[in-house]
Write a protein that holds these residues in place. Structure first.
Motif, PDB file in Angstrom:
ATOM      1  N   ALA A 107     -41.547 -45.824   0.624  1.00 52.81           N
ATOM      2  CA  ALA A 107     -40.392 -45.085   0.098  1.00 52.81           C
ATOM      3  C   ALA A 107     -40.029 -45.532  -1.312  1.00 52.81           C
ATOM      4  O   ALA A 107     -39.687 -44.702  -2.159  1.00 52.81           O
ATOM      5  N   PRO A 147     -42.881 -51.921  10.903  1.00 50.52           N
ATOM      6  CA  PRO A 147     -42.739 -50.558  10.363  1.00 50.52           C
ATOM      7  C   PRO A 147     -41.562 -50.390   9.409  1.00 50.52           C
ATOM      8  O   PRO A 147     -41.591 -49.506   8.553  1.00 50.52           O
ATOM      9  N   ILE A 148     -40.527 -51.215   9.535  1.00 57.96           N
ATOM     10  CA  ILE A 148     -39.389 -51.120   8.604  1.00 57.96           C
ATOM     11  C   ILE A 148     -39.851 -51.445   7.187  1.00 57.96           C
ATOM     12  O   ILE A 148     -39.536 -50.735   6.227  1.00 57.96           O
ATOM     13  N   TRP A 188     -42.173 -48.655   5.866  1.00 57.79           N
ATOM     14  CA  TRP A 188     -41.405 -47.506   5.374  1.00 57.79           C
ATOM     15  C   TRP A 188     -40.799 -47.819   4.003  1.00 57.79           C
ATOM     16  O   TRP A 188     -40.850 -46.991   3.082  1.00 57.79           O
ATOM     17  N   SER A 243     -48.989 -53.141   9.977  1.00 55.93           N
ATOM     18  CA  SER A 243     -48.168 -52.730   8.830  1.00 55.93           C
ATOM     19  C   SER A 243     -48.568 -53.495   7.577  1.00 55.93           C
ATOM     20  O   SER A 243     -48.676 -52.922   6.479  1.00 55.93           O
TER      21      SER A 243
END
Length: 233
Positions: free
Chosen positions: A61, A53-54, A57, A20
């Motif tokens: 975003a 991954p949080i 994202w 990530s």
């Protein structure tokens, strides 16, 4: 010692964190999405190391919109946003957490490399003693790198004093979550040596908990005007 299955889970979690972070690094430095606030070029990948991954994202975003190129394209729409909005508080928490992550990781490896012990034990004592001041120093430097550019005062001492006042409580609240979890892991769950994947997976979890324990503190600091919100689009 941690069981074999936990080592497998640990390697998977660490791999997700590194992957990530690398995706964000590539997007920032190779695809030209350097951040409007330069310190976030470091904060976003460092946050991804433990949030995985949080964080990835969240970056795509919202964080990617804060690149210099996109901020310039939408200059008319730039706004500070509500001081206590979810995104503003998370941004504030992320650069504090990134500084803490640097300090904690550096402190852990120094303790391991020097085999530093207190008395006859190499338990958490040396790590606490070293990790906290390093996390504080990096956290303050990261906060200074937010305050000074916003005020046009890079290289001046006044923003450094304000960074110390604004980020000390944030760093301490982050370390409460991290240190509390690491103590629980070592003394209640199992003792994983620093050079094991299990230890660093437990650190990942601890840093996520640190992010959570420092989130309400960062919200309070922003509401009181002690910390500076970032311009967003």
């Amino acid at each position: 010692m941690a069981p074999h299955w936990f080592d497998v889970v640990a390697w998977a979690a660490l791999g997700l964190g590194f992957a990530s972070a690398l995706v964000i690094v590539a997007d920032i430095f190779l695809l030209g999405n350097r951040q409007h606030m330069a310190i976030m070029d470091l904060a976003f990948p460092l946050t991804a190391l433990y949030m995985g991954p949080i964080a990835l994202w969240a970056y795509f975003a919202r964080g990617r919109r804060m690149s210099r190129r996109r901020m310039h394209m939408h200059a008319a729409g730039m706004e500070e946003g509500a001081r206590d909005s979810l995104w503003q508080v998370s941004l504030s928490d992320s650069h504090c957490g990134a500084g803490c992550a640097l300090g904690d990781v550096g402190g852990e490896w120094i303790v391991w490399a020097t085999a530093w012990m207190i008395g006859s034990t190499a338990a958490l004592g040396p790590e606490y003693i070293l990790d906290l001041p390093l996390a504080w120093i990096f956290g303050i430097l990261f906060q200074y790198s937010v305050i000074a550019p916003l005020r046009g005062q890079l290289g001046r001492l006044a923003p450094l004093g304000d960074a110390i006042k604004s980020d000390t409580l944030s760093v301490l609240s982050f370390e409460v979550g991290l240190f509390g979890w690491m103590a629980l892991a070592q003394y209640v769950i199992w003792n994983a040596p620093i050079d094991s994947s299990s230890h660093w997976f437990l650190m990942q979890i601890g840093m996520m908990l640190g992010f959570l324990t420092s989130w309400p503190v960062n919200r309070w600091l922003l509401r009181r005007g002690i910390k500076e919100p970032m311009p967003t689009v």
